[in-house]
Every structure is written in C-alpha cells, then in structure tokens.
Design a protein around this motif. Structure first.
Motif, short mmCIF file in Angstrom:
data_model
loop_
_atom_site.label_atom_id
_atom_site.label_comp_id
_atom_site.label_asym_id
_atom_site.label_seq_id
_atom_site.Cartn_x
_atom_site.Cartn_y
_atom_site.Cartn_z
N ASN A 75 0.70 -1.28 0.14
CA ASN A 75 0.02 -0.20 0.11
C ASN A 75 1.07 1.33 -0.19
O ASN A 75 0.53 2.28 -0.78
CB ASN A 75 -0.88 -0.04 1.20
CG ASN A 75 -1.81 1.16 1.12
OD1 ASN A 75 -2.48 1.34 0.17
ND2 ASN A 75 -1.93 1.86 2.08
N ARG A 79 1.02 4.00 -3.19
CA ARG A 79 0.56 5.25 -2.89
C ARG A 79 1.92 6.24 -3.74
O ARG A 79 1.37 7.31 -4.30
CB ARG A 79 0.51 5.79 -1.49
CG ARG A 79 -1.02 5.43 -0.98
CD ARG A 79 -1.06 5.58 0.42
NE ARG A 79 -0.01 5.06 1.28
CZ ARG A 79 0.53 5.54 2.45
NH1 ARG A 79 0.08 6.77 2.66
NH2 ARG A 79 1.53 5.12 3.03
N GLU A 84 -4.00 3.20 -6.70
CA GLU A 84 -4.72 2.67 -5.66
C GLU A 84 -4.99 1.18 -5.47
O GLU A 84 -5.47 0.48 -6.64
CB GLU A 84 -6.27 3.39 -5.82
CG GLU A 84 -7.17 3.16 -4.54
CD GLU A 84 -8.71 3.77 -4.52
OE1 GLU A 84 -9.18 3.51 -3.56
OE2 GLU A 84 -8.76 4.38 -5.61
#
Length: 168
Positions: A75, A79, A84
């Motif tokens: 994650n 980013r 996403e």
C-alpha cells in the motif's frame, strides 16, 4: 502523493517485545506499542513438552508478521507510484525442519523456504506492478530478513487491473 524527503525520516527506529514465561511453552508478550499477546505451542511440539496451544507458536507470529507486512508495504509503494489498491490479500507459508528445534545435530532450525501468495486488484498497469514488485523486494524488512538468511523465496502474484475512479 508526494514521497517524504528521506532526510526527514530518522535513520534508526527501535521496537521491542518482552516475554514473561508462564510454564509449559507459554509466554505472555508485551510489545512496545502496549499490545499484549500470548504465545504457546501444541502439546509435544517438535519433540518437546509443548504447551496447551493457547496461542500461536513463535514461528506462527513470525509468519503472521511477514503476511501482515506485505499489505502494509505494498500500500505504501502503491501510493508512492500513484495508484490505488482496491483489494489485497497475502498468504505466507514458511517451512523449516523441526528436528533442528528438537536439537538434531547438523540441522539448522531456520526457515529454508518462504512462499508468498499475493492477490492484488489495483488501478495500475502491468508496468507499475513490476515497479511495485521491485520496490517491495528491496524495501520490505521481513522479505529481506528471510532472503538474506538464505531462505528460498517463492512469490506467486495474481494481479487484476481495476479501472481508476472517475476524476483520477
């Protein structure tokens, strides 16, 4: 998403855990964060006395930490790369020879294989996923711990592209 200035990040961070032995193979562990967990072994585990199976084994926590680190790292990297993650699941399996834990001569009690199955759905193309994989292998602390210890690393990625949300 902007990547933080590397000079603004401390060059050292520490974490700790303290285990209090409770008999058999059971320990109550307090972490720096204040969380308290129990570790135990099943009766007769690896030829030992074992415990009552009232919590994960120490290696159970090790593999859980590795599995939890994968989504956290991916994650962060997604980013930074500007896409996403829509859905993500990671399953990790480690293999070692319990005879080493039991004290057999010449058998190291270290994991010799780590298999990671990663299911990912994201608003990225295949090239971005290649970038993500490369960054993950370079930056994930637990991946590097296992890899640099000589553990055979197997990664099975299943990627499904998802359309970007409107306005992106």
């Amino acid at each position: 998403m902007t990547i933080p200035n590397i000079n603004d990040i401390p060059s050292r961070r520490e974490n700790w855990a303290e285990a209090e032995f409770k008999g058999g193979a059971k320990s109550v562990i307090t972490l720096r964060s204040g969380h308290v967990v129990v570790s135990d072994e099943p009766p007769g585990f690896a030829g030992g006395v074992g415990g009552e199976n009232s919590g994960p084994t120490p290696t159970g926590y090790l593999v859980a930490a590795f599995a939890a680190d994968i989504p956290a790292m991916l994650n962060r990297i997604a980013r930074e790369l500007g896409f996403e993650i829509i859905a993500l699941r990671a399953r990790v399996q480690i293999a070692w020879n319990p005879r080493g834990i039991a004290g057999a001569e010449g058998i190291a009690p270290i994991p010799f294989e780590a298999v990671s199955d990663i299911w990912l759905r994201a608003t990225a193309d295949a090239a971005a996923i290649v970038q993500m994989k490369s960054a993950y292998e370079r930056r994930c602390p637990l991946h590097n711990l296992f890899s640099k210890a000589g553990c055979h690393m197997v990664e099975n990625w299943q990627f499904e592209p998802a359309p970007a949300a409107p306005g992106r």
